[in-house]
Structure formats: structure tokens, C-alpha cells
Design a protein around this motif. Structure first.
Motif, PDB file in Angstrom:
ATOM      1  N   SER A 465       0.765  -1.400   0.133  1.00  0.00           N
ATOM      2  CA  SER A 465      -0.081   0.061  -0.017  1.00  0.00           C
ATOM      3  C   SER A 465       0.927   1.068   0.097  1.00  0.00           C
ATOM      4  CB  SER A 465      -0.941   0.027   1.157  1.00  0.00           C
ATOM      5  OG  SER A 465      -1.698   1.328   1.381  1.00  0.00           O
ATOM      6  N   ASP A 466       1.976   1.217   0.554  1.00  0.00           N
ATOM      7  CA  ASP A 466       2.873   2.406   0.832  1.00  0.00           C
ATOM      8  C   ASP A 466       3.544   2.560  -0.395  1.00  0.00           C
ATOM      9  OD1 ASP A 466       1.798   2.891   3.389  1.00  0.00           O
ATOM     10  OD2 ASP A 466       3.802   1.860   4.157  1.00  0.00           O
ATOM     11  N   VAL A 467       3.988   1.503  -1.074  1.00  0.00           N
ATOM     12  CA  VAL A 467       4.550   1.743  -2.220  1.00  0.00           C
ATOM     13  C   VAL A 467       3.455   2.370  -3.443  1.00  0.00           C
ATOM     14  CG1 VAL A 467       5.746   0.571  -4.164  1.00  0.00           C
ATOM     15  CG2 VAL A 467       6.371  -0.213  -1.824  1.00  0.00           C
ATOM     16  N   GLU A 468       2.494   1.597  -3.469  1.00  0.00           N
ATOM     17  CA  GLU A 468       1.488   2.086  -4.522  1.00  0.00           C
ATOM     18  C   GLU A 468       1.143   3.660  -4.312  1.00  0.00           C
ATOM     19  OE1 GLU A 468      -2.432   0.688  -6.856  1.00  0.00           O
ATOM     20  OE2 GLU A 468      -2.007  -0.186  -4.828  1.00  0.00           O
ATOM     21  N   SER A 469       1.084   3.882  -2.955  1.00  0.00           N
ATOM     22  CA  SER A 469       0.890   5.483  -2.657  1.00  0.00           C
ATOM     23  C   SER A 469       2.118   6.346  -3.154  1.00  0.00           C
ATOM     24  CB  SER A 469       0.430   5.604  -1.258  1.00  0.00           C
ATOM     25  OG  SER A 469       0.280   7.070  -0.689  1.00  0.00           O
ATOM     26  N   ALA A 470       3.109   6.067  -2.976  1.00  0.00           N
ATOM     27  CA  ALA A 470       4.254   6.587  -3.197  1.00  0.00           C
ATOM     28  C   ALA A 470       4.443   6.868  -4.877  1.00  0.00           C
ATOM     29  CB  ALA A 470       5.545   5.973  -2.612  1.00  0.00           C
ATOM     30  N   LYS A 471       3.817   5.760  -5.499  1.00  0.00           N
ATOM     31  CA  LYS A 471       3.848   5.582  -6.790  1.00  0.00           C
ATOM     32  C   LYS A 471       2.880   6.649  -7.492  1.00  0.00           C
ATOM     33  CE  LYS A 471       1.537   3.123  -9.417  1.00  0.00           C
ATOM     34  NZ  LYS A 471       0.793   1.865 -10.231  1.00  0.00           N
ATOM     35  N   ASN A 472       1.723   6.747  -6.850  1.00  0.00           N
ATOM     36  CA  ASN A 472       0.729   7.583  -7.450  1.00  0.00           C
ATOM     37  C   ASN A 472       1.023   8.841  -7.107  1.00  0.00           C
ATOM     38  OD1 ASN A 472      -0.932   5.399  -8.009  1.00  0.00           O
ATOM     39  ND2 ASN A 472      -1.919   5.293  -6.082  1.00  0.00           N
ATOM     40  N   GLN A 473       1.878   9.147  -5.872  1.00  0.00           N
ATOM     41  CA  GLN A 473       2.142  10.925  -5.685  1.00  0.00           C
ATOM     42  C   GLN A 473       3.223  11.063  -6.545  1.00  0.00           C
ATOM     43  OE1 GLN A 473       3.485  11.082  -1.586  1.00  0.00           O
ATOM     44  NE2 GLN A 473       1.867  10.295  -0.665  1.00  0.00           N
ATOM     45  N   VAL A 474       4.217  10.372  -7.124  1.00  0.00           N
ATOM     46  CA  VAL A 474       4.922  10.514  -7.901  1.00  0.00           C
ATOM     47  C   VAL A 474       4.456  10.977  -9.273  1.00  0.00           C
ATOM     48  CG1 VAL A 474       7.181   9.854  -9.235  1.00  0.00           C
ATOM     49  CG2 VAL A 474       7.070   9.454  -6.753  1.00  0.00           C
ATOM     50  N   GLU A 475       3.426  10.004  -9.841  1.00  0.00           N
ATOM     51  CA  GLU A 475       2.685  10.264 -10.890  1.00  0.00           C
ATOM     52  C   GLU A 475       1.774  11.581 -10.955  1.00  0.00           C
ATOM     53  OE1 GLU A 475       0.455   6.609 -11.115  1.00  0.00           O
ATOM     54  OE2 GLU A 475       1.682   5.753 -12.633  1.00  0.00           O
ATOM     55  N   ALA A 476       1.299  12.061  -9.969  1.00  0.00           N
ATOM     56  CA  ALA A 476       0.781  13.192  -9.529  1.00  0.00           C
ATOM     57  C   ALA A 476       1.595  14.310  -9.759  1.00  0.00           C
ATOM     58  CB  ALA A 476      -0.163  13.213  -8.149  1.00  0.00           C
ATOM     59  N   ILE A 477       2.700  14.248  -9.280  1.00  0.00           N
ATOM     60  CA  ILE A 477       3.827  15.276  -9.446  1.00  0.00           C
ATOM     61  C   ILE A 477       4.014  15.663 -10.856  1.00  0.00           C
ATOM     62  CG2 ILE A 477       6.267  15.898  -9.070  1.00  0.00           C
ATOM     63  CD1 ILE A 477       6.342  14.528  -6.720  1.00  0.00           C
ATOM     64  N   LYS A 478       4.182  14.590 -11.634  1.00  0.00           N
ATOM     65  CA  LYS A 478       4.103  14.637 -13.146  1.00  0.00           C
ATOM     66  C   LYS A 478       3.177  15.431 -13.781  1.00  0.00           C
ATOM     67  CE  LYS A 478       5.131  12.225 -17.660  1.00  0.00           C
ATOM     68  NZ  LYS A 478       5.525  10.959 -18.143  1.00  0.00           N
ATOM     69  N   SER A 479       1.817  15.012 -13.329  1.00  0.00           N
ATOM     70  CA  SER A 479       0.513  15.797 -13.918  1.00  0.00           C
ATOM     71  C   SER A 479       0.182  17.073 -13.637  1.00  0.00           C
ATOM     72  CB  SER A 479      -0.623  14.657 -13.689  1.00  0.00           C
ATOM     73  OG  SER A 479      -0.859  14.633 -12.581  1.00  0.00           O
ATOM     74  N   LYS A 480       0.624  17.372 -12.198  1.00  0.00           N
ATOM     75  CA  LYS A 480       0.289  18.568 -11.605  1.00  0.00           C
ATOM     76  C   LYS A 480       1.506  19.692 -12.065  1.00  0.00           C
ATOM     77  CE  LYS A 480      -0.399  20.468  -7.042  1.00  0.00           C
ATOM     78  NZ  LYS A 480      -0.564  20.391  -5.665  1.00  0.00           N
ATOM     79  N   HIS A 481       2.585  19.234 -12.330  1.00  0.00           N
ATOM     80  CA  HIS A 481       3.693  20.317 -12.590  1.00  0.00           C
ATOM     81  C   HIS A 481       4.375  19.933 -14.056  1.00  0.00           C
ATOM     82  CE1 HIS A 481       3.423  21.410  -8.415  1.00  0.00           C
ATOM     83  NE2 HIS A 481       3.542  20.225  -7.979  1.00  0.00           N
ATOM     84  N   ILE A 482       3.572  19.543 -14.854  1.00  0.00           N
ATOM     85  CA  ILE A 482       4.253  19.377 -16.213  1.00  0.00           C
ATOM     86  C   ILE A 482       4.822  20.454 -16.815  1.00  0.00           C
ATOM     87  CG2 ILE A 482       1.823  19.787 -17.534  1.00  0.00           C
ATOM     88  CD1 ILE A 482       4.369  16.884 -18.270  1.00  0.00           C
ATOM     89  N   LYS A 483       4.198  21.698 -16.804  1.00  0.00           N
ATOM     90  CA  LYS A 483       4.800  22.832 -17.238  1.00  0.00           C
ATOM     91  C   LYS A 483       6.240  23.140 -16.559  1.00  0.00           C
ATOM     92  CE  LYS A 483       0.629  25.423 -18.808  1.00  0.00           C
ATOM     93  NZ  LYS A 483      -0.235  26.558 -18.689  1.00  0.00           N
ATOM     94  N   LEU A 484       6.451  22.974 -15.306  1.00  0.00           N
ATOM     95  CA  LEU A 484       7.592  23.170 -14.569  1.00  0.00           C
ATOM     96  C   LEU A 484       8.573  22.029 -15.115  1.00  0.00           C
ATOM     97  CD1 LEU A 484       9.458  24.843 -12.875  1.00  0.00           C
ATOM     98  CD2 LEU A 484       8.227  23.415 -10.864  1.00  0.00           C
ATOM     99  N   LEU A 485       8.183  20.963 -15.219  1.00  0.00           N
ATOM    100  CA  LEU A 485       9.104  19.971 -15.796  1.00  0.00           C
ATOM    101  C   LEU A 485       9.564  20.125 -17.250  1.00  0.00           C
ATOM    102  CD1 LEU A 485       7.101  16.544 -14.311  1.00  0.00           C
ATOM    103  CD2 LEU A 485       9.330  17.503 -13.623  1.00  0.00           C
ATOM    104  N   LYS A 486       8.833  20.330 -18.106  1.00  0.00           N
ATOM    105  CA  LYS A 486       9.218  20.855 -19.305  1.00  0.00           C
ATOM    106  C   LYS A 486      10.283  21.981 -19.197  1.00  0.00           C
ATOM    107  CE  LYS A 486       4.967  19.109 -21.860  1.00  0.00           C
ATOM    108  NZ  LYS A 486       5.741  17.956 -22.161  1.00  0.00           N
ATOM    109  N   LYS A 487      10.213  23.064 -18.331  1.00  0.00           N
ATOM    110  CA  LYS A 487      10.894  24.103 -18.131  1.00  0.00           C
ATOM    111  C   LYS A 487      12.402  23.549 -17.649  1.00  0.00           C
ATOM    112  CE  LYS A 487      11.394  28.724 -16.310  1.00  0.00           C
ATOM    113  NZ  LYS A 487      10.873  29.507 -15.317  1.00  0.00           N
ATOM    114  N   LEU A 488      12.430  22.598 -16.764  1.00  0.00           N
ATOM    115  CA  LEU A 488      13.415  22.019 -16.211  1.00  0.00           C
ATOM    116  C   LEU A 488      14.318  21.139 -17.091  1.00  0.00           C
ATOM    117  CD1 LEU A 488      12.131  21.113 -12.864  1.00  0.00           C
ATOM    118  CD2 LEU A 488      13.575  22.877 -13.238  1.00  0.00           C
ATOM    119  N   GLY A 489      13.565  20.682 -18.283  1.00  0.00           N
ATOM    120  CA  GLY A 489      14.289  19.987 -19.294  1.00  0.00           C
ATOM    121  C   GLY A 489      13.830  18.669 -19.220  1.00  0.00           C
ATOM    122  N   PRO A 490      14.368  17.866 -20.337  1.00  0.00           N
ATOM    123  CA  PRO A 490      13.774  16.484 -20.632  1.00  0.00           C
ATOM    124  C   PRO A 490      14.316  15.575 -19.389  1.00  0.00           C
ATOM    125  CG  PRO A 490      15.507  17.286 -22.311  1.00  0.00           C
ATOM    126  CD  PRO A 490      15.050  18.306 -21.448  1.00  0.00           C
TER     127      PRO A 490
END
Length: 824
Positions: A465-490
Motif C-alpha cells: 500500500s505504501d509503495v503504491e501510494s508513493a508511486k501515485n504521488q510521483v505520478e501526480a507530481i508529473k501531471s500537476k507540474h508538467i509545465k515546470l518539468l518541461k521548463k527544467l528540461g527532458p
């Protein structure tokens, strides 16, 4: 059409014009200047009114002499063209020491108060010492100037209120007798502008000390007042026809004042009122209230409002704050708002007054009433105010990381306590169980004793459960901050994807372990079921003695299992220090100019003391030390004792672990962000006072660029006089450049030192009816003078007025004005 009470447009001035009178002194034989007589005054008026120059206030200042006839001729032209005010004046030559202590002749333009009687003004020239041949009676060492002491004596004899202007520039060109000729160091010390009150001059015990005036200023703090130095009216504004083609070098000053001597005084005592060239002192656009319209006893009273700072003063409980509430329709919220509104309605009805003007909410920049200012300052001090200054807090404390880490740490602490408490519980049960040893013969029938237990899966489930929760949080970071990630580079997005893939691999391993446990438990369940069925069959064929022997063997097996369980519990006991080791707090610090915007936790520290305090909120004081010892070391506590130690809502002995974790998590969730604004002097760990926050608050408000009208009721609350004078006044001066401001105040600094553009005074007449008097600080009429009103209405106002006008020991202002109105 200009309103005579307040300033709506800058006043252009030229106080450095010569006439034929100067040919008697410095400018002997100048033919063009000889034509500048009273008979040709219209030539000068046409030049002054030329649209390219549009001079509104001027003075003829001849060298060391005064021609009353020429002054009167020009004075009679007031109202002609652009000319609104003519002042009497003289350009005196005064000897002041240069850098080597050698006397240097300096030109000091001296302007006199035209409100004095013509009889006194006519005597100006007779007060200037002359030689037998009519030349100025210079008494300096080289006989080319008046000594500073003689100059002071001349002013005393003239006895008229005086403005002194050091001759620094002439139409943009340095001249031989400019202030600059003293040398850089002395030029920094010399006066450029000064006002000397008539009362001070006339008092023989209050001699004008030129050295004192010279030493008072440093050059950056004193405004320049430029003039044309015109010696040929036909060539105005050039000094003479010889300068034709250099018109682009001509520069004039614009003053923010009424075209009066008093307006000039207010300007030269406030540098921000003086600008060179075309100038604007107010924001050219934006919402504003042009007129404050009040109905008093059935008569409409329209008070003109300045686009700058408007200050409302008056007696207590006369309705100053009411005006702001009525203008906006904002009375606050709740029952207090209803009572306030009803109270104002009753007051208006009793006084037969109503506020006809209204300000739309869309036109407001902000409205700070007394309560809101005090609350805002208190909220800033408590760290809970942030919405208004949200944009300044760019970096924030890592509150979610801290809370999650703290919850994990406290959870481990509870688990550590439980590991020992559960061992104690089990040992207590085991101590109550005794089993005598017996020797039995082997039974003729097969015996089935004990059984297989299911393999525990809870820890693996929690892991997955903890691992899946961590994975979901990391995926959420990508969707939530997609513009910043693109700005930070590939590379940034690539690393996020790699983290998700790594967690997926771990999750696959965990799910594989869970599948293994499930399969093992299926096998164990099958064996258990078959054993139970076989045991039932055997029971039917066994004798009672054999059954007794089987029961003994089963009991012996149970005791052996309990001993094994106790051994495991003993080994599994663990300690956990209450000092958090993995909770790293990153305070948010945003530095803007000399301020720091701090985002921190609303608790002092996340340490052992804090963790114990959380436990202290849950357990009785008597058991708290035992709980702490039980977490960090050994303990004799049992579940029953722990559960009974809860202060409220005591859980059952089987539920205390879940309840303790839940309550600790609830306490951790109370941790919030605390914001504060500080500076380098106080430091990040310092505790700013409410007074400092008041200074910071208005400074930040001044930095906001949003348009709109700013209404503020008693901004002086909780702020020291020094802070008002040094910081707050400066902030409001900055705000005036962007928006109209309406202030209600009891503090004279917000009237005089702030250099209010419009003063609105509420008072009562002899019949106790409300009266309204208004105007710029320099405004006066037959009925009243605004400076007198400020001096007599606002506590400490007279002292502030005197300091503003640099009067040392002068008589009361109201007496001075009253004497003049009575013709004294």
C-alpha cells in the motif's frame, strides 16, 4: 476651472526677473534693461503668458534694491493671461565663506509675503543700506556684498515674512555668483531654500542667524528653485537677446501649491512639492472621488477632493469614521456591523446630516477601518495574515514533508511502546497458566495434536500500500507540474518516469510476496481442514482415557507455542528515541529589498520536548513519564494501564494503539504555516512588534500597483511617533503617486508632515451645528486658515506646524493669522 481651495494643476514659477531698477546697482548701462520699466510691464506679462512658459507666479528681484512702482505695476496684472500671483522680492548679494574661509559674494533671492500691507511693502527699499550716491552699502571685506550679519539685520528691519532662495541656477546655466561658486563642500552646506517668519524677524531677541540657516541643510535634501534671470523683457525668458538660439536651455520649476505666498512656503518646506519642467504630481488616471457631497440641515455641501491625499480631522465622535463607512457602505460583518450601521443612522438623523457621495467597490483599492487595521497588524504579528501579501511569500516551509515525517516518527514510537506492553500482557497471561508434567503410555490409535496457523500478511499488505501510494504521488507530481518539468528540461521528466518504473518493480516484488503468502495459507487451510475431519473420526473410536491423553498433549503443545510466542515478543521489543532524527525543516525565506518574508511552522521546534507535549495532551500527568520511558526504554506497563491513562475518551485495552496513533496524527495535523515579515536588524528568529508590522504593512501597501481609492481610518494606531515620521509618512507619500487616499486621523503628522493635499475639518458652530471647512494646507480665507485649524484642532498640531515652517519661538499661528485678518 481650477478650484481655489485645493491644487489641481502645478504652479509654474519664475522668481528671478530683473527690471530697470537693477541698472542703479549691478547692471549699470544695460540698454535693454533700461527699457524694463513700469510703462512696459505688458511686454513682460505677454512673455510670462506665452503658452510655451505659462508662468503662474513670479517676482521681480532686482540686485540689492526694490522698486515699489514696478512691483505694483506687475501686481496689477494678476489674473491677466496665466499670471495668478506676483510677490515682492530682492536679489541680495551676501558674503559667505568659501572652502578656504574667504568671503565669496552669493546671490540670495529673497521673496516677501504680499499679504502684508502695502505701506510696509513700500518700505522694503528704505531698509536696504545705501551709500551717499545711492549704491548698496556693502560691508563685506571687499565691499562687494552685504555681510551675513548685515543681511540678517536688513531682513529684521523689513519685518515681513520671507522666503530665501539660494541662487543656484539661471535658465539652466551656472553663473559667477551661483551657490556652486563656493566650492563643492560649501555648496553642500549652503542654504538653497528657507522660510523666515515675520514674527521671528520683528522680535529683536530672535535675530536671524544666517550661520544657523546655512548649517541646517545638506544639498540633497533641498530642492532647486530655478529662474530665468531675464534682463530683457522682450527676450523673455532668455537673460538677453545675446542668448537667442539657446531657448532649449531654459528651465522652470513647477510647484504643487496654491499660487500664494503661503503656498510657496509650503512648497519650499517640502521638497516633493518642487519639480523642474513640466510635471505631474498626481496620477493622471484611475478611480477617484471628485467631490465629497454632504447634506447638512437640508443644505448641500460639496467638498472638492484632491486626487492625492485627503485628510479628515475633527473633534471626537463628530462623525469622521462614519463618512468612510457611509461612502463605501461597508460596516463590517456580524452583529457589530448591524449595531454600527444603526448607530450611524441614528446619529445622522439626530444631526440632520447625510453623506450623498458613494464609492463603488470596484473603485476601491482597499478600505482599512479602525478594526481591520488593528486586526491586520495583530494577524501579521500572530503570523496568520497572509492573503493580502500572498505574492510576497515566494518560498514556503515544507510543512507536508514535516507532518508526514513526524507522523511516521510518532507511529514508530507508539509501535515501540506497544512492543513492550504486548510482551508484558502476554507474560501476565502466561504466568497464570500452569501445566503439571505427566507420563502417558503411547496410545494404540493415531493422535493429532496442535495445528498449522495462517501466515501473517498484514505487514506485506501495508508495504504494498505504501509503495503504491508513493508511486501515485510521483505520478501526480508529473501531471500537476508538467509545465515546470518541461521548463527544467527532458532530464527532469525522464527521472520522474524512472522513479515510477522503479516503484512499479518494487510493487511487483511485493505483490509476488503477497501471492506466495496467499498460496501458503491455502495449503495450510487445506491441511487444517483435513486434520479436523480426521480428528473427528478418531474421536469416535478412542476411549475416554485416550481422549484425556490427547487433550493433555494438545495443552502441552499450546503451552510450548505460548513459550515460543513469548520468546519472539521478547526479541521483538524495541526502543525509539522521542527526539526526531528524520524531520528536516526547511524554512521559506523570500528577501525583497530590506525585508524578509518568512514562512515557518506555527510551533517553536519539532524536537523531543514537542513530542512529549503531544503525549502530555493525551495522557494523565501521572502516567506520562512511564509512557515516555516505555517508548525510549523498558517498562512494566500493560495495555490495561495504558488505556486507563488516557485523559478523555479512554479506549479499550485492545484499541489503545489505534486510538493513540489517531490522536497523535490529529495533533500533528494542527501544525500550520506561520508567516512573518522581518528585517536584518530583527533577524529570522526575532519577534517583530506590532509597531514594526504597522510600518511594514503600509510600506507593502505602497508597493502595490493596483489602482483604486485607498480609505484608511487612523493609520497611527499601535505605531510610534518616530516610526510614523521616519517610515509611515514615506510609505503614504509613495502611495499618493498611484492613487487617491482618504485618511481619518488624530495625528498631526498625517496632516502636516505627510503634506496633505486637502484637509477636511469637521467642527461645530456657535449653535452646535456641524460645519465643514476644507482646503490645501496653505489655504486661507476671511473665515479660516487651514494651518490654524490644524494647530487648534489636532493634539500637538501647533508644534508640528511650527516645525514644518521652521519657526523657532514664533508666536501662536492662530494669533498671527488673526492679526492679519483684523488688519493689525
Amino acid at each position: 476651472m481650477d478650484n481655489p481651495k485645493i491644487v489641481t494643476k502645478p504652479v509654474r514659477v519664475d522668481f528671478h526677473i530683473h527690471s530697470a531698477a537693477s541698472t542703479r546697482t549691478k547692471d549699470v548701462g544695460k540698454a535693454a534693461l533700461l527699457r524694463c520699466t513700469a510703462d512696459n510691464i505688458d511686454v513682460l506679462v505677454r512673455g510670462l503668458s506665452d503658452p510655451r512658459y505659462s508662468i503662474n507666479m513670479c517676482a521681480i528681484t532686482d540686485h540689492d534694491c526694490f522698486d515699489y512702482g514696478i512691483y505694483r505695476a506687475l501686481k496689477s496684472k494678476e489674473g491677466r493671461g496665466t499670471l495668478k500671483k506676483v510677490l515682492p522680492g530682492v536679489e541680495f548679494t551676501v558674503a559667505l565663506p568659501d572652502e578656504t574661509a574667504r568671503e565669496t559674494p552669493i546671490h540670495v533671492v529673497t521673496l516677501f509675503d504680499d499679504r502684508e500691507s502695502d505701506e510696509r511693502i513700500a518700505t522694503i527699499d528704505s531698509c536696504i543700506p545705501k551709500t551717499s550716491d545711492g549704491q548698496p552699502g556693502y560691508d563685506s571685506k571687499d565691499k562687494k556684498a552685504f555681510s551675513s550679519s548685515t543681511f540678517a539685520e536688513i531682513l529684521r528691519k523689513i519685518g515681513i515674512g520671507t522666503v530665501l532662495i539660494g541662487h543656484e541656477k539661471s535658465a539652466g546655466r551656472e553663473q559667477k555668483n551661483d551657490i556652486s561658486s563656493l566650492g563643492a563642500q560649501q555648496a553642500d552646506e549652503i542654504i538653497l531654500t528657507e522660510f523666515v517668519d515675520a514674527v521671528e524677524i520683528r522680535n529683536r531677541h530672535r535675530e536671524v542667524d544666517m550661520r544657523q540657516l546655512v548649517d541646517r541643510y545638506t544639498k540633497p535634501d533641498v530642492p532647486f528653485v530655478l529662474g530665468s534671470d531675464c534682463h530683457d523683457w522682450q527676450s523673455y525668458p532668455l537673460p538677453s537677446a545675446e542668448f537667442r538660439g539657446r531657448e532649449d536651455e531654459v528651465a522652470f520649476c513647477s510647484l504643487k501649491c496654491l499660487p500664494t505666498f503661503e503656498g510657496l512656503v509650503m512648497s519650499i518646506t517640502e521638497p516633493s512639492r518642487i519639480k523642474v519642467g513640466d510635471a505631474s504630481f498626481f496620477t493622471p488616471s484611475g478611480p477617484r472621488l471628485n467631490s465629497l457631497d454632504l447634506s447638512i440641515n437640508g443644505k448641500l455641501c460639496c467638498v472638492p477632493m484632491s486626487p492625492g491625499i485627503n485628510v479628515i480631522i475633527g473633534d471626537n465622535s463628530i462623525g469622521k469614521s462614519m463618512i468612510l463607512h457611509e461612502l463605501t457602505g461597508d460596516y463590517g460583518n456580524g452583529g457589530d456591523a448591524k449595531r454600527l450601521k444603526e448607530g450611524y443612522r441614528a446619529y445622522c438623523e439626530r444631526e440632520n446630516i447625510s453623506i450623498e457621495s458613494k464609492i463603488e467597490q470596484s473603485d476601491l483599492f482597499s478600505y482599512d477601518d479602525q478594526g481591520s487595521i488593528r486586526k491586520t497588524l495583530e494577524d501579521l504579528h500572530a503570523g496568520t495574515e497572509g492573503s493580502r501579501f500572498e505574492s510576497y511569500f515566494q518560498e514556503h516551509v515544507n510543512i507536508k514533508v514535516v507532518k508526514d515525517a513526524l507522523k511516521r516518527h510518532l507511529g514508530m514510537s507508539v509501535d515501540a511502546l506497544a512492543s513492550k506492553v504486548f510482551y508484558n500482557d502476554f507474560m501476565l497471561q502466561l504466568d497464570g497458566s500452569t501445566l503439571p508434567l505427566k507420563i502417558h503410555e503411547t496410545s494404540g490409535h493415531m493422535t493429532i495434536a496442535g495445528g498449522l496457523k495462517l501466515k501473517p500478511a498484514r505487514s506485506v499488505e501495508q508495504f504494498n500500500s505504501d509503495v503504491e501510494s508513493a508511486k501515485n504521488q510521483v505520478e501526480a507530481i508529473k501531471s500537476k507540474h508538467i509545465k515546470l518539468l518541461k521548463k527544467l528540461g527532458p532530464e527532469a521528466e525522464k527521472n520522474i518516469d524512472a522513479a515510477v518504473k522503479a516503484l512499479n518493480r518494487v510493487l511487483i516484488l511485493g505483490e509476488g510476496e503477497m501471492d506466495s503468502i496467499r498460496f501458503e495459507n491455502i495449503k495450510r487451510t487445506t491441511v487444517q481442514r483435513q486434520s479436523a475431519q480426521l480428528k473427528d473420526k478418531l474421536q469416535k473410536v478412542k476411549t475416554d482415557e485416550e481422549k484425556s491423553k490427547d487433550a493433555y498433549r494438545e495443552e502441552l503443545d499450546r503451552v510450548a507455542t505460548s513459550i515460543a510466542r513469548a520468546t519472539i515478543l521478547k526479541v521483538d521489543r524495541e526502543n525509539n528515541p522521542l527526539e526526531p532524527k528524520d524531520v528536516e525543516i526547511k524554512v521559506g525565506r523570500t528577501k525583497i529589498d530590506d525585508l524578509e518574508f518568512i514562512s515557518e511552522l506555527n510551533i517553536e521546534a519539532v524536537d523531543r520536548k514537542y513530542c512529549i507535549s503531544l503525549l502530555g495532551n493525551i495522557f494523565n500527568k501521572g502516567i506520562l513519564d512511564l509512557i515516555v520511558n516505555g517508548i525510549e526504554g523498558d517498562t512494566s506497563l500493560t495495555s490495561e494501564k495504558v488505556a486507563s491513562g488516557f485523559t478523555v475518551n479512554k479506549p479499550s485495552s485492545t484499541q489503545w494503539v489505534a486510538e493513540l496513533k489517531s490522536r497523535l496524527n490529529e495533533s500533528v495535523d494542527l501544525i500550520a504555516e506561520r508567516r512573518k515579515i522581518t528585517n536584518s536588524k530583527i533577524g529570522i528568529n526575532g519577534e517583530p512588534s506590532a509597531g514594526l508590522y504597522g510600518r511594514i504593512y503600509f510600506d507593502l501597501m505602497a508597493g502595490k500597483e493596483e489602482p483604486g481609492i485607498y480609505l484608511v481610518d487612523q493609520p497611527e494606531d499601535q505605531i510610534s511617533q518616530t516610526a510614523i515620521r521616519v517610515d509611515v509618512i514615506r510609505a503614504f507619500s509613495r502611495m499618493r503617486r498611484r492613487r487617491q487616499i482618504i485618511i481619518v486621523t488624530h495625528n498631526p503628522q498625517f496632516v502636516v508632515n505627510l503634506d496633505a493635499d486637502n484637509v477636511i475639518s469637521l467642527g461645530r458652530d456657535s449653535d452646535e451645528r456641524i460645519t465643514v471647512r476644507s482646503g490645501a494646507l496653505e489655504y486661507e480665507c476671511e473665515e479660516y486658515s487651514i494651518l490654524d485649524i490644524v494647530a487648534n484642532t489636532v493634539e500637538g498640531g501647533a508644534d508640528v506646524v511650527r516645525r514644518r515652517l521652521k519657526r523657532y519661538g514664533a508666536q501662536d499661528d492662530s494669533l498671527r493669522h488673526q492679526e492679519r485678518r483684523n488688519g493689525a
